[in-house]
Design an enzyme around this catalytic site. Structure first.
Site, short mmCIF file in Angstrom:
data_model
loop_
_atom_site.label_atom_id
_atom_site.label_comp_id
_atom_site.label_asym_id
_atom_site.label_seq_id
_atom_site.Cartn_x
_atom_site.Cartn_y
_atom_site.Cartn_z
N SER A 1 44.49 47.73 29.30
CA SER A 1 44.86 46.59 30.04
C SER A 1 44.22 45.11 29.86
O SER A 1 44.90 44.03 30.33
CB SER A 1 44.49 46.79 31.45
OG SER A 1 42.94 47.03 31.59
N ASP B 1 36.43 43.36 40.57
CA ASP B 1 36.57 43.18 39.13
C ASP B 1 35.85 42.38 38.43
O ASP B 1 36.14 41.42 38.43
CB ASP B 1 38.17 43.17 39.10
CG ASP B 1 38.81 43.55 37.53
OD1 ASP B 1 37.94 43.63 36.59
OD2 ASP B 1 40.04 43.18 37.17
N HIS C 1 38.50 42.22 33.94
CA HIS C 1 39.53 41.52 33.33
C HIS C 1 39.32 40.22 33.76
O HIS C 1 38.19 39.70 34.58
CB HIS C 1 40.85 42.17 34.30
CG HIS C 1 41.02 43.37 34.03
ND1 HIS C 1 40.65 44.65 34.82
CD2 HIS C 1 41.72 43.89 32.93
CE1 HIS C 1 40.99 45.76 34.23
NE2 HIS C 1 41.79 45.37 33.17
#
Length: 584
Positions: free
Chosen positions: A300, A551, A554
């Site tokens: 990802s 998160d 990312h």
């Protein structure tokens, strides 16, 4: 003898014409010939026809490749619903992904070595994503689509969602590459920092040192400059795009759209110590990649980088969406450039089939075999950007030479020692996939290995109270928190890279884009708790002091991740221009 009269016969034209009529006709014909000649000189028809047929040839060749029974999906309506489900199931196990269920219409310490965060994110896309791609691999259908769009000119996108919510994207097309030898340079771990006009004097630097380095006639910096030793410099010119001007970024990375109150994290540029990294020039990138294909392959974080690239390019041209259930593909008609993304969690062969005593359903990784899911396409790619590492924190069993040698979160027989842990397995996987590329008899492309992307879960791991909340600017040297897991993963990656490069037998090129040290300072660049537009999401610590789910792996878009693609452009420029000089 009386001849029959033609009088009244409509098929007979009066003859002869007058001399003035004939002269006028000849003059008109001459003017037409002159004008037509000028038009052909200013707009040659051959390049248009040549480009059209070349594009069809490249695209149909790529579309006709078989994927057997692959199930990985990518693209909006053309399989993207399946991609969202796939990403949320397989790319979000480590981070609470309850945000996936939120209504998108609502606007609105120390690190552990033994417990690593998974590579987690949901595949929720921006609610304004247009979906008009065809889910097909039939080359005849592709040719029909290409025929209707081959004359389309680049579209400039304004800074509103309404203007960009008009077309889908994804692509097809391919071309040959260049022949160069492999560079066997070793890469040092960088020790970057933070620099701006206000603290330049404190560091004993002349303010002029912050000015861009001299630019060559090609518009770029000296090819010998080390891109990875440098400082973060505040840049008030702002980002290359906004979250409102890019309809393809995942909602989880849409930090401003998800309500993050600060945005100064968008205003820092990476400045190498001895030169300047040019601001990304989208038109130049497309010209350098004319007739070529760039593929982002991996997890990802690869998706994060690929969407950043698309957002940047979207500002000068809206690409055609040609993705399907097999891969994500965007095609830029102006230069026949294609961007591809293929999912590969570990970059090596994986299976859930039973193996010896390991039951069905447990992921088995064959560390000595590359992932055939993208290797079958590798000769179609001119530039490949690889991303991996974070999935080695997830449950899996390691197989080497057809023998079980270790596992992560799975080792039922504690009486038997493991030969290989997840960190060693990552290093082996890097050597395996890169060796496969540099020894492939038909691969001549440029492979860019983006080094391990650091996370910033401070005070714990992703599932033990780690947090990046409240970080609004890059860290200073005294603020850095050592991330030993990131350091050792980076070390294993560099070792695997150097081992593989010594095995080179083909004409491909291998480069390490060593961003780990520089991005260790960017604890401010993650979504944190701003992962969804849900107005009721928790963004502050609770009464017990525990941080909300967040998160810190990312990257926000726009944000620091855009620098990765500025580095990619500079690497491509150096390699392509060097290749051109070599062959000229």
């Amino acid at each position: 003898m009386n001849l029959p009269s033609n009088k009244g016969d409509p098929t007979v034209v009066a003859y002869p014409k007058t001399l003035s009529t004939i002269a006028a006709s000849v003059g008109g014909l001459a003017i037409f010939i002159v004008l037509a000649s000028l038009l052909l000189v200013s707009q040659p028809i051959y390049p248009t026809i040549h480009l059209y047929f070349d594009s069809i040839d490249h695209s149909s060749k790529f579309d006709s490749l078989s994927w057997e029974n692959r199930t990985i999906n990518d693209s909006r309506n053309d399989g993207n619903e399946e991609l969202r489900k796939f990403d949320s199931q397989h790319d979000g196990n480590g981070i609470d992904d309850s945000y996936v269920k939120s209504d998108p219409s609502k606007s609105g310490g120390s690190q552990s070595v033994t417990v690593a965060h998974p590579d987690g994110s949901g595949g929720v896309m921006d609610k304004n994503q247009s979906s008009n791609s065809d889910d097909t691999s039939d080359s005849s259908n592709f040719q029909q689509r290409e025929e209707t769009t081959r004359d389309a000119s680049p579209v400039v996108v304004s800074k509103t969602k309404a203007s960009v919510d008009q077309q889908g994207e994804k692509d097809a097309g391919n071309s040959s590459f260049f022949n160069v030898t492999t560079n066997t340079e070793n890469v040092r771990i960088p020790s970057p920092g933070l620099l701006n006009n206000s603290n330049a004097k404190q560091l004993g630097l002349d303010a002029s040192s912050l000015s861009p380095a001299p630019i060559s006639q090609t518009g770029s910096v000296d090819s010998g400059c080390d891109l990875y030793q440098g400082k973060w410099v505040h840049d008030s010119s702002g980002p290359l795009y906004t979250n409102d001007s890019c309809p393809v970024l995942s909602q989880m990375q849409n930090c401003q759209g998800n309500g993050r109150p600060d945005k100064d994290y968008e205003n820092w540029r990476w400045k190498p110590a001895k030169c300047d990294l040019p601001r990304f020039d989208a038109k130049r990138f497309l010209e350098l990649m004319r007739g070529k294909t760039l593929a982002f392959i991996g997890d990802s974080v690869a998706r994060n980088q690929m969407e950043s690239m698309l957002c940047i390019l979207w500002q000068v041209e809206v690409p055609k969406n040609r993705g399907n259930k097999r891969m994500q593909r965007y095609y830029f008609t102006s230069t026949s450039t294609m961007l591809v993304r293929i999912w590969s969690s570990w970059l090596v062969h994986q299976t859930s089939d039973p193996f010896v005593t390991i039951p069905q359903g447990v992921t088995k990784l064959h560390l000595d075999a590359p992932d055939e899911g993208f290797m079958e396409f590798i000769t179609s790619f001119d530039v490949v950007v690889l991303s991996s590492g974070h999935w080695f924190a997830k449950q899996s069993v390691y197989i080497l030479n057809n023998e079980i040698v270790g596992g992560q979160l799975w080792w039922p027989d504690k009486s038997q020692p493991m030969k290989t842990n997840n960190i060693e397995a990552f290093g082996i996987s890097v050597e395996t996939i890169l060796s496969a590329l540099v020894t492939h008899p038909n691969y001549t492309g440029l492979t860019i290995v983006r080094s391990f992307s650091p996370d910033h879960y401070e005070g714990g791991a992703w599932n033990t109270g780690g947090s990046c909340t409240g970080k609004e600017k890059p860290a200073l040297d005294g603020e850095l928190v050592e991330n030993r897991f990131t350091n050792i993963m980076h070390e294993k990656q560099v070792v695997g890279f150097n081992r593989a490069i010594k095995k080179t037998t083909n004409k491909s090129k291998l480069k390490l884009m060593d961003i780990t040290g520089a991005f260790g300072y960017r604890h401010d660049g993650h979504p944190g708790p701003y992962r969804s537009p849900d107005p009721n999401k928790i963004t502050k610590r609770g009464p017990d002091g525990k941080p909300p789910s967040q998160d810190c792996l990312h990257w926000c878009m726009p944000g620091p991740v855009d620098t990765w693609n500025e580095l990619v452009l500079e690497i491509i420029r150096r390699e392509f221009e060097n290749s051109h000089r070599f062959h000229s």
